[in-house]
Design an enzyme around this catalytic site. Sequence first.
Site, PDB file in Angstrom:
ATOM      1  N   ARG A 171      75.963 -32.021 -44.292  1.00  0.00           N
ATOM      2  CA  ARG A 171      75.373 -30.913 -45.051  1.00  0.00           C
ATOM      3  C   ARG A 171      74.243 -31.489 -45.898  1.00  0.00           C
ATOM      4  NH1 ARG A 171      81.343 -29.126 -46.900  1.00  0.00           N
ATOM      5  NH2 ARG A 171      81.973 -28.146 -44.951  1.00  0.00           N
ATOM      6  N   ARG A 264      79.456 -20.947 -51.232  1.00  0.00           N
ATOM      7  CA  ARG A 264      79.064 -22.358 -51.105  1.00  0.00           C
ATOM      8  C   ARG A 264      77.788 -22.485 -50.280  1.00  0.00           C
ATOM      9  NH1 ARG A 264      83.400 -26.573 -48.776  1.00  0.00           N
ATOM     10  NH2 ARG A 264      82.721 -25.681 -46.800  1.00  0.00           N
ATOM     11  N   ARG A 275      86.445 -21.040 -39.756  1.00  0.00           N
ATOM     12  CA  ARG A 275      87.184 -21.638 -40.859  1.00  0.00           C
ATOM     13  C   ARG A 275      88.211 -20.657 -41.434  1.00  0.00           C
ATOM     14  NH1 ARG A 275      84.659 -26.453 -43.132  1.00  0.00           N
ATOM     15  NH2 ARG A 275      83.357 -27.186 -41.429  1.00  0.00           N
TER      16      ARG A 275
HETATM   17  N1  LIG Z   1      92.786 -35.022 -40.228  1.00  0.00           N
HETATM   18  C1  LIG Z   1      91.692 -35.209 -40.972  1.00  0.00           C
HETATM   19  N2  LIG Z   1      91.103 -34.176 -41.548  1.00  0.00           N
HETATM   20  C2  LIG Z   1      90.030 -34.397 -42.321  1.00  0.00           C
HETATM   21  C3  LIG Z   1      89.496 -35.691 -42.519  1.00  0.00           C
HETATM   22  N3  LIG Z   1      88.428 -35.593 -43.315  1.00  0.00           N
HETATM   23  C4  LIG Z   1      88.288 -34.290 -43.627  1.00  0.00           C
HETATM   24  N4  LIG Z   1      89.256 -33.565 -43.026  1.00  0.00           N
HETATM   25  C5  LIG Z   1      89.513 -32.130 -43.099  1.00  0.00           C
HETATM   26  O1  LIG Z   1      88.606 -31.458 -42.262  1.00  0.00           O
HETATM   27  C6  LIG Z   1      88.419 -30.135 -42.758  1.00  0.00           C
HETATM   28  C7  LIG Z   1      86.944 -29.814 -42.749  1.00  0.00           C
HETATM   29  O2  LIG Z   1      86.278 -30.612 -43.672  1.00  0.00           O
HETATM   30  P1  LIG Z   1      84.754 -30.346 -43.992  1.00  0.00           P
HETATM   31  O3  LIG Z   1      83.986 -30.226 -42.720  1.00  0.00           O
HETATM   32  O4  LIG Z   1      84.287 -31.368 -44.975  1.00  0.00           O
HETATM   33  O5  LIG Z   1      84.747 -28.880 -44.610  1.00  0.00           O
HETATM   34  P2  LIG Z   1      85.363 -28.258 -45.938  1.00  0.00           P
HETATM   35  O6  LIG Z   1      86.842 -28.418 -45.922  1.00  0.00           O
HETATM   36  O7  LIG Z   1      84.951 -26.829 -45.812  1.00  0.00           O
HETATM   37  O8  LIG Z   1      84.725 -28.922 -47.109  1.00  0.00           O
HETATM   38  C8  LIG Z   1      89.060 -30.122 -44.137  1.00  0.00           C
HETATM   39  O9  LIG Z   1      90.328 -29.476 -44.018  1.00  0.00           O
HETATM   40  C9  LIG Z   1      89.269 -31.557 -44.474  1.00  0.00           C
HETATM   41  O10 LIG Z   1      90.402 -31.746 -45.310  1.00  0.00           O
HETATM   42  C10 LIG Z   1      90.162 -36.777 -41.884  1.00  0.00           C
HETATM   43  O11 LIG Z   1      89.803 -37.929 -41.994  1.00  0.00           O
HETATM   44  N5  LIG Z   1      91.236 -36.476 -41.118  1.00  0.00           N
HETATM   45  N1  LIG Z   2      88.802 -22.387 -59.017  1.00  0.00           N
HETATM   46  C1  LIG Z   2      87.608 -22.067 -58.503  1.00  0.00           C
HETATM   47  N2  LIG Z   2      87.044 -20.893 -58.815  1.00  0.00           N
HETATM   48  C2  LIG Z   2      85.846 -20.546 -58.290  1.00  0.00           C
HETATM   49  N3  LIG Z   2      85.135 -21.307 -57.451  1.00  0.00           N
HETATM   50  C3  LIG Z   2      85.655 -22.482 -57.096  1.00  0.00           C
HETATM   51  C4  LIG Z   2      86.910 -22.939 -57.600  1.00  0.00           C
HETATM   52  N4  LIG Z   2      87.172 -24.150 -57.069  1.00  0.00           N
HETATM   53  C5  LIG Z   2      86.112 -24.440 -56.272  1.00  0.00           C
HETATM   54  N5  LIG Z   2      85.209 -23.461 -56.281  1.00  0.00           N
HETATM   55  C6  LIG Z   2      83.943 -23.373 -55.518  1.00  0.00           C
HETATM   56  O1  LIG Z   2      84.332 -23.014 -54.187  1.00  0.00           O
HETATM   57  C7  LIG Z   2      83.489 -23.660 -53.235  1.00  0.00           C
HETATM   58  C8  LIG Z   2      84.346 -24.458 -52.258  1.00  0.00           C
HETATM   59  O2  LIG Z   2      84.893 -25.577 -52.946  1.00  0.00           O
HETATM   60  P1  LIG Z   2      85.038 -26.983 -52.239  1.00  0.00           P
HETATM   61  O3  LIG Z   2      85.485 -27.942 -53.290  1.00  0.00           O
HETATM   62  O4  LIG Z   2      83.796 -27.290 -51.484  1.00  0.00           O
HETATM   63  O5  LIG Z   2      86.215 -26.655 -51.222  1.00  0.00           O
HETATM   64  P2  LIG Z   2      86.887 -27.518 -50.059  1.00  0.00           P
HETATM   65  O6  LIG Z   2      86.559 -28.950 -50.330  1.00  0.00           O
HETATM   66  O7  LIG Z   2      88.337 -27.223 -50.174  1.00  0.00           O
HETATM   67  O8  LIG Z   2      86.286 -27.013 -48.805  1.00  0.00           O
HETATM   68  C9  LIG Z   2      82.513 -24.500 -54.015  1.00  0.00           C
HETATM   69  O9  LIG Z   2      81.296 -23.819 -54.132  1.00  0.00           O
HETATM   70  C10 LIG Z   2      83.178 -24.678 -55.375  1.00  0.00           C
HETATM   71  O10 LIG Z   2      82.254 -24.835 -56.402  1.00  0.00           O
END
Ligand SMILES: Nc1nc2c(ncn2[C@@H]2O[C@H](COP(=O)(O)OP(=O)(O)O)[C@@H](O)[C@H]2O)c(=O)[nH]1
Ligand SMILES: Nc1ncnc2c1ncn2[C@@H]1O[C@H](COP(=O)(O)OP(=O)(O)O)[C@@H](O)[C@H]1O
Length: 406
Positions: A171, A264, A275
């Site tokens: 990203r 986000r 998702r």
């Molecule tokens: N099994 C596994 N899942 C992962 C790993 N790294 C990230 N993830 C998971 O992959 C999913 C997608 O992550 P990401 O593409 O960063 O998107 P986000 O969760 O929307 O921030 C999330 O549920 C993460 O917890 C890994 O090393 N192993």
């Molecule tokens: N408690 C909350 N209330 C409102 N917005 C939140 C809260 N926690 C996280 N966010 C926002 O929600 C979005 C997704 O959070 P993020 O940490 O990227 O989620 P994940 O890592 O689980 O995918 C981000 O824009 C973040 O700033």
Amino acid sequence: MGEAPGLFEGHLQDFHLKSEGPETAIDVGSNKTYVFGGMENESTSTIGVRIFDKSMGEWMIPTVLGTRPGSSKGHSAVLIDDERILVVKGDSTSDDCFWFLEVNTAFVREQKMRLGTETVAWSKGLIGEVEKPIVISGPSGVGKGTLISKLMEEFPSMFGFSVSHTTRAPRNKEQNGVHYHFTERSVMEKDIEDVKFLEFASVHGNLYGTSVEAVEVVADKGKRCILDIDVQGARSIRASSLEAIFIFVHPPSFEELEKRLRARGTETEEQIQKRLRNARTELDQANSPGLFDHNLVNDDLETCYENLKKLLGLNEAGKTTTTDKSLPELFDVPLKHSISKIDQKILINCGTAERQNSSRNMFALDLSSIKGGAPGRTRGLNVYSVEPSMNGVNGTKMSSCCLLTS
Ligand SMILES: Nc1nc2c(ncn2[C@@H]2O[C@H](COP(=O)(O)OP(=O)(O)O)[C@@H](O)[C@H]2O)c(=O)[nH]1
Ligand SMILES: Nc1ncnc2c1ncn2[C@@H]1O[C@H](COP(=O)(O)OP(=O)(O)O)[C@@H](O)[C@H]1O
């Protein structure tokens, strides 16, 4: 494969064999002798491992898993039990001298079956108590990354993030090596084949995985490892030798989850839909018996963060002690040293003519404290300095004595 060289003929029954050059031989069971030392080959600089099968009269070159110790000019070794051998590297400091060669642990047995070859695994020993890694799972957009960032910011010396590999595109603000190791699918698939990952899963159409190294890097800094992984990954870690604490983060509602994901602004509409579909399955699995130790609801961010800290035992007092946390004091293990095993203790004698006046010549490693194992680190080694006595150490009679090489 081939015949045992003359060097070992007639000596292979000897438990503590001294060889010419920096090589060591240790018998495991009645049939196998593990010989290590020298270089694996010209391009790697590490302690090589060969196995002599006495019943077949053949040498075998095993598949070697785990991060390997760097080459050493000398080392000592002792059999700990029928699962592992301790190798102590000479001319090194205590943060890099203890290495476990796993020859028959559950992990090694599993990999032997999978690979169909003789297999061993290295696991580096770390002195001192390192707290269990923390696995955080939850649907996309729930706030895992936000919570983890807050924790790392408030306690920078205590926590370290396990940087996963992924085949998804970065990203805008994501940096390679910081948020993820962004990787080609073919490279990642090869690394998975080569058992470089603790766990991996296909999530939202991409591969994600935690490499053994990602966890080791954090452990080596004496920090507590945080893993942000999906539910499949959490399951794999649960089934592995890595003892961890498992936390699932829930959204206050499905509508709020969707709102956060959209706000986000990092995914296309198609990716958001995928998702959200996957979120339903993940939320269902959060209640799988025995998988997650704790459930958090991320409604108000500050409240959720406080709850996270509470369940990790981080109050204000904890904050003070953990910020002051330092790595265990290092000591040197000279090239010429010897080790002996007495019940559940390994004695390391660093005494040499030059060091005779040093009060820190003899150390004990308490084996009853060791945790974990390959792949990764063998954590929690308890090493302390001891006073030698005429009859061994503190009146304990020494049993087997081990070789030293140079
Ligand atoms: N099994 C596994 N899942 C992962 C790993 N790294 C990230 N993830 C998971 O992959 C999913 C997608 O992550 P990401 O593409 O960063 O998107 P986000 O969760 O929307 O921030 C999330 O549920 C993460 O917890 C890994 O090393 N192993
Ligand atoms: N408690 C909350 N209330 C409102 N917005 C939140 C809260 N926690 C996280 N966010 C926002 O929600 C979005 C997704 O959070 P993020 O940490 O990227 O989620 P994940 O890592 O689980 O995918 C981000 O824009 C973040 O700033």
